[in-house]
Motif scaffolding. Structure first.
Motif, short mmCIF file in Angstrom:
data_model
loop_
_atom_site.label_atom_id
_atom_site.label_comp_id
_atom_site.label_asym_id
_atom_site.label_seq_id
_atom_site.Cartn_x
_atom_site.Cartn_y
_atom_site.Cartn_z
N GLN A 161 -4.03 1.21 2.18
CA GLN A 161 -3.70 0.16 1.42
C GLN A 161 -2.25 -0.66 1.72
N ARG A 163 1.20 -2.43 2.56
CA ARG A 163 2.22 -2.98 1.29
C ARG A 163 3.22 -3.85 2.63
N LYS A 167 7.81 2.11 2.39
CA LYS A 167 7.44 3.44 0.45
C LYS A 167 8.91 4.11 1.18
N GLU A 285 -0.95 6.93 -5.31
CA GLU A 285 -0.97 5.58 -4.14
C GLU A 285 -0.59 4.47 -4.74
N SER A 286 -1.71 3.98 -5.39
CA SER A 286 -2.20 3.26 -6.55
C SER A 286 -0.47 3.04 -7.43
N GLU A 288 3.00 4.21 -6.63
CA GLU A 288 3.37 4.42 -5.81
C GLU A 288 3.02 2.46 -5.14
N SER A 289 1.68 1.58 -5.10
CA SER A 289 2.13 0.50 -4.36
C SER A 289 2.89 -0.32 -5.30
N ASN A 290 2.34 0.07 -6.75
CA ASN A 290 3.19 -0.95 -7.92
C ASN A 290 4.57 -0.93 -7.75
N GLU A 293 6.07 -2.96 -4.88
CA GLU A 293 5.62 -4.01 -4.83
C GLU A 293 6.86 -5.14 -5.52
N TRP A 302 -3.23 -2.65 -6.91
CA TRP A 302 -3.77 -1.36 -6.33
C TRP A 302 -4.74 -0.84 -7.65
#
Length: 305
Positions: A161, A163, A167, A285-286, A288-290, A293, A302
């Motif tokens: 993913q 970004r 991170k 991961e989903s 964390e990505s949100n 973001e 995600w």
């Protein structure tokens, strides 16, 4: 739209291929198990008959001894091959691949039904197809997943993913459409998934892998010892130990194989734990990505596959 239809056809073909190969490898598991058990039990029986014939002073038993030894050696070779390829685990891999390709097929159909697909949609779907191909390869030679890995890692079947920012959950973030309470709750869920759920499945997978290794080694060793014992049946210098080794080791090998491949399907269980750990890694991961973001429109993109 034309490119999406092309990817849709390729995905549908992969669903059918993985389904057929999964059934084939499940049949391999059943047929190999039946053949090896039949060879082992027949060899143990012939060893016992040879020992009885020697004690009673019957006809020469060289042919029976030779047949028993050949059967044990054949079982040892077949067990070694079976332990290398792990048919039950291969079948579970193909079942997972079939399910995930079906999900991807439905996602592409949804994009087509909504209409107005973009080039980014095409690129994203293509990346998912390639990631699935890499995670669950069809060939055995040269591409098969390692069945006894040194380090246990979750299964990964999704593309990396990308970004727009680094991170990290502990740094300050600008306002991005979510309130602080929701972000705090999602951070807590993130921590639980990483420290408990994913870790639990990796720990259970490690135990299943250790048991699988032990049983994979014990089977060929026992049949090899049984072959050695059957070859010395009737020898005046070795007494009754050859008979005991030829019969008892063969019986134990059959029991070991039954426990490993039929009663517990240890290879399949290990793959199931690895796949479940992968699901929690995807959730991790989903989330964390949100959380990292800043673009409110992109937040939530995600989704969990």
């Amino acid at each position: 739209m034309a490119k999406l239809y092309g990817i849709l056809e390729a995905v549908a073909d992969r669903v059918e291929m993985h389904k057929n190969i999964g059934e084939q490898r499940s049949n391999w598991n059943s047929l190999l198990l039946t053949s090896i058990n039949a060879l082992t039990l027949a060899a143990a029986t012939m060893t016992g008959i040879a020992a009885t014939s020697v004690i009673s002073g019957g006809a020469p038993v060289a042919a029976i001894k030779l047949s028993s030894t050949v059967m044990y050696l054949s079982a040892t070779g077949m067990l070694s091959i079976m332990n290398k390829i792990q048919p039950s685990q291969l079948a579970e891999e193909q079942r997972n691949a079939t399910r995930l390709f079906k999900q991807l097929h439905n996602q592409i159909q949804t994009i087509i039904a909504i209409g107005n697909p973009t080039t980014s949609d095409v690129k994203e779907m293509m990346e998912k197809v390639l990631a699935l191909d890499k995670a669950y390869p069809l060939p055995l030679l040269g591409a098969m997943l390692e069945k006894f890995p040194t380090n246990i890692e979750p299964a990964v079947w999704w593309p990396e993913q990308r970004r727009r920012q680094e991170k990290g959950l502990d740094r300050k973030k600008s306002w991005n459409g979510w309130n602080a309470k929701l972000e705090e709750e999602m951070t807590e869920i993130f921590g639980v998934i990483r420290k408990k759920d994913k870790a639990d499945y990796l720990r259970l997978g490690g135990k299943a892998l250790k048991l699988n290794k032990f049983l994979a080694i014990s089977g060929p060793v026992l049949t090899g010892l049984a072959a050695l014992g059957s070859a010395f049946v009737g020898s005046p210098d070795h007494g009754s130990w050859a008979v005991m080794l030829g019969v008892v080791a063969g019986a134990l090998a059959s029991v070991s194989k039954h426990i490993r491949a039929l009663a517990t399907q240890v290879g399949m269980v290990f793959e199931m734990y690895r796949s479940n750990a992968g699901f929690f890694k995807l959730m991790e991961e989903s989330i964390e990505s949100n959380l990292t973001e800043n673009d409110m429109v992109r937040r939530g993109k995600w989704g969990i596959v």
